[in-house]
Design an enzyme around this catalytic site. Structure first.
Site, PDB file in Angstrom:
ATOM      1  CD  GLU A  74       5.587  60.394 -19.113  1.00 35.56           C
ATOM      2  OE1 GLU A  74       6.663  60.189 -19.722  1.00 35.56           O
ATOM      3  OE2 GLU A  74       5.508  60.964 -18.020  1.00 35.56           O
ATOM      4  CB  CYS A 104       9.501  62.948 -18.765  1.00 34.14           C
ATOM      5  SG  CYS A 104       7.882  63.307 -18.080  1.00 34.14           S
TER       6      CYS A 104
END
Length: 503
Positions: free
Chosen positions: A244, A278
Site C-alpha cells: 500500500e 493516504c
C-alpha cells in the site's frame, strides 16, 4: 527519530530514540536491530509459527480475542503513546484504536469461515474425483508499517496475517517504535510464552533486512519509492509482497450534492490528522454550477481549524518534520503556475506546524495535483461535468481511494464503477475504514494486493487444492496406455460438451 551510539559498550547496538514532534522530548529508546538480529528474530518466529498454525481456527480465535481484550483494557494508555509519537490529539489516537479493534475482532471470528477447506465441483468428466480447496498459513509474515497511523494501518496486515495462522515480525516506522512495542507487550500478556508477534526496531536498513530475511511474505505500507526498494530486497528470495503505497485521492462534487455534507467530509478528509492520510482528500473536482457556493462554504469551515500541540487543537504537527518542505514546495509551485490560494498559503507552513491551505485553479500538471502532498492542503478545481471529473480523477498515477457526493445514489454507483481506485465512497470520506468486510488496497502507484475483508485473510494464506480419486475412471485418459475406444469416446464428449452447434 534519532539514532545515537549506545553509552555502555561500543559493541552494543546503537539506540533509536523516538521523539514527540510537538516539543522534541524523548518518548522511548530501543536498540536498533541489524541484519543479524533480524535474521535471529525471524528464525525464532518460525518455531512459534508452527505452534500457532497447530492451534487451528478455534484456538487462534480464542487467543486473538484475548489479545483484543488486552488492547481494549489499555486503550487510553495506547492512545497516549500514539499521541506522543505522532503529535496527533489524544481523541484522534483513541479513534484509531477503536477502528483497529473492529478489524481484529472481525478477522479473529471470520477466518475459519473464509479459509476452511471446502468442496469444489469436479465436473462430469472427473466424476470419480473428490475435489476441495483450502488455505494454509505462509509461515512467517514480515510487516513494515508507517508512522501516520502507527496502530491502525499495520494492524490491517497483522490482524489478518495472525488470523490466517501466520507468525508476524513487525518492523514499525522509526518514528513510532513505542507504539509497536506496546502492542508486542499486550500480545505477550495475552498469550504468554508464545511470541507469535515480534517487533524489530530500526530504520530503513532494518526494514530492508526484514524483506531480505527469507520471511514467507512481506506486507509494506509507505511511499512508492521505498516500496520498490523493499520489493527488490524481497525479490532475492522470490518473497511475495503486498504493497500500500499512498494515494492522491480525489473527491467529486456533483451539481445536486448536499454541499454542507460534502464540505464537512472534505475538511475531515483533507485536514484530519494534519492531512497525513493516504486515503483522505487531496484534490476536489466540483461541477461549475455549484463551485462558488461549495468553495465559499469550504473556506469558511477550514478557516476555523488551527494546528497545535494540545488536545484542544484541530490537529497536530507534521509527524515527519521534513514533510513541511514538501508541502511548502507544492504550494509555491502551484501558485507560481497560476493557482490561487483561497485560504492560507506559503505563510501557513511554520516549522513543524502547517495551517489549513485551500488552493483553486491549479494546473493538472502541478505536483499539488499529481503527487502526494501529505499535509493539510487541498486543491479545488472546477469541471464542466461529471465526465470531466472522472477523467481528471483517473489521470494521475495513484489509484487508492476516491469519493463522490451526489443525491442520486444510482448515479453515484455508476460513477464509482468508472473510477480507477481500490475503494470508492459515495456521500462519505473514509466510510470503508470501519467496515472490516471490505478489502482495502490500491492500483498503479498506490500498490497491489489487499488487506481487510475475506480478500485480506486470503492475502496471507497459501491456496492448496486437493483431488482424491474415489473410484476408477470409466474413460482412462491419465495413462500412457490410452485405448482407441477411450479416445473415441473422449472426442464424442468434446463435441457434446463444447461444440457451439450442440448448444
Amino acid at each position: 527519530m534519532t539514532l545515537i551510539a549506545d553509552d555502555h559498550t561500543a559493541s552494543e547496538l546503537p539506540q533509536l530514540v523516538s521523539l514527540d514532534p510537538r516539543d522534541g522530548s524523548a518518548v522511548a529508546s530501543y536498540p536498533v536491530a541489524d541484519a543479524a538480529e533480524v535474521d535471529r528474530t525471524v528464525a525464532a518466529a518460525r518455531s512459534d509459527a508452527d505452534w500457532w498454525a497447530a492451534q487451528g481456527f478455534a484456538g487462534r480465535k480464542r487467543h486473538l480475542l484475548a489479545f483484543k481484550g488486552q488492547v481494549a483494557a489499555g486503550a487510553r494508555d495506547l492512545a497516549a503513546v500514539i499521541s506522543r509519537e505522532t503529535g496527533k490529539p489524544a481523541g484522534d489516537a483513541l479513534l484509531e484504536v477503536v477502528l483497529t479493534l473492529t478489524h481484529l475482532d472481525w478477522a479473529a471470528k471470520r477466518a475459519g469461515r473464509v479459509l476452511q477447506r471446502r468442496k469444489v465441483a469436479a465436473g462430469l468428466i472427473n466424476y470419480n474425483q473428490k475435489a476441495s480447496v483450502g488455505y494454509e498459513p505462509y509461515g512467517v509474515v514480515g510487516v513494515i508499517g508507517p508512522w501516520n497511523y502507527p496502530f491502525y494501518t499495520p494492524m490491517g496486515s497483522i490482524s489478518y496475517a495472525l488470523a490466517a495462522g501466520n507468525a508476524v515480525v513487525f518492523k514499525p516506522s522509526e518514528l513510532t517504535p513505542a507504539t509497536a512495542k506496546w502492542v508486542e507487550d499486550a500480545w505477550n500478556r495475552a498469550v504468554p510464552g508464545h511470541q507469535v508477534l515480534r517487533v524489530v526496531v530500526g530504520d530503513g536498513a532494518t526494514g530492508g533486512a526484514l524483506a531480505a530475511s527469507g520471511v514467507d511474505k512481506v506486507a509494506f505500507t509507505g511511499s512508492p519509492g521505498t516500496a520498490r526498494k523493499v520489493m527488490a530486497a524481497a525479490a532475492a528470495n522470490l518473497t511475495p509482497i503486498v504493497v500500500e503505497a499512498g494515494g492522491k485521492d480525489a473527491m467529486i462534487v456533483a451539481a445536486d450534492a448536499d454541499l454542507d455534507a460534502a464540505v464537512d467530509a472534505a475538511v475531515f478528509g483533507a485536514m484530519g490528522n494534519a492531512g497525513q492520510t493516504c486515503a483522505g482528500v487531496e484534490r476536489i473536482y466540483v461541477v461549475g454550477s455549484v463551485a462558488e457556493a461549495f468553495t465559499t462554504k469550504l473556506v469558511a469551515a477550514a478557516a476555523k481549524l488551527a494546528p497545535g500541540g494540545d488536545d484542544a487543537a484541530s490537529y497536530g504537527p507534521m509527524t515527519l518534520g521534513r514533510q513541511s518542505e514538501v508541502i511548502a514546495g507544492h504550494i509555491a509551485a502551484a501558485l507560481a503556475d497560476g493557482g490561487t490560494a483561497l485560504l492560507g498559503g506559503p505563510e501557513s507552513v511554520a516549522g513543524g506546524y502547517v495551517g489549513p491551505v485551500i488552493l483553486r485553479d491549479v494546473p493538472e500538471s502541478c505536483a499539488a495535483v499529481r503527487e502526494e502532498t501529505f499535509g493539510p492542503v487541498v486543491v479545488v478545481n472546477t469541471v464542466a461535468d461529471l465526465d470531466e471529473a472522472v477523467s481528471r480523477t483517473n489521470a494521475v498515477d495513484y489509484g487508492l481511494t476516491a469519493s463522490i457526493f451526489t443525491k442520486d445514489l444510482h448515479a453515484g454507483a455508476r460513477l464509482a464503477n468508472r473510477l480507477r481506485a481500490g475503494a470508492v465512497t459515495v456521500n462519505s470520506v473514509l466510510g470503508f475504514a470501519g467496515i472490516p468486510g471490505l478489502p482495502f488496497g490500491g492500483r498503479g502507484e498506490s500498490g497491489f494486493g489487499r488487506i481487510h475483508g475475506d480478500a485480506g485473510l486470503r492475502e496471507f494464506s497459501v491456496v492448496k487444492s486437493v483431488a482424491v480419486q474415489t473410484r476408477s475412471a470409466m474413460i482412462k485418459l491419465l495413462t500412457m496406455d490410452r485405448s482407441e475406444k477411450d479416445m473415441h469416446l473422449t472426442e464424442r464428449m468434446l463435441h457434446l460438451l463444447h461444440d457451439p452447434k450442440k448448444h
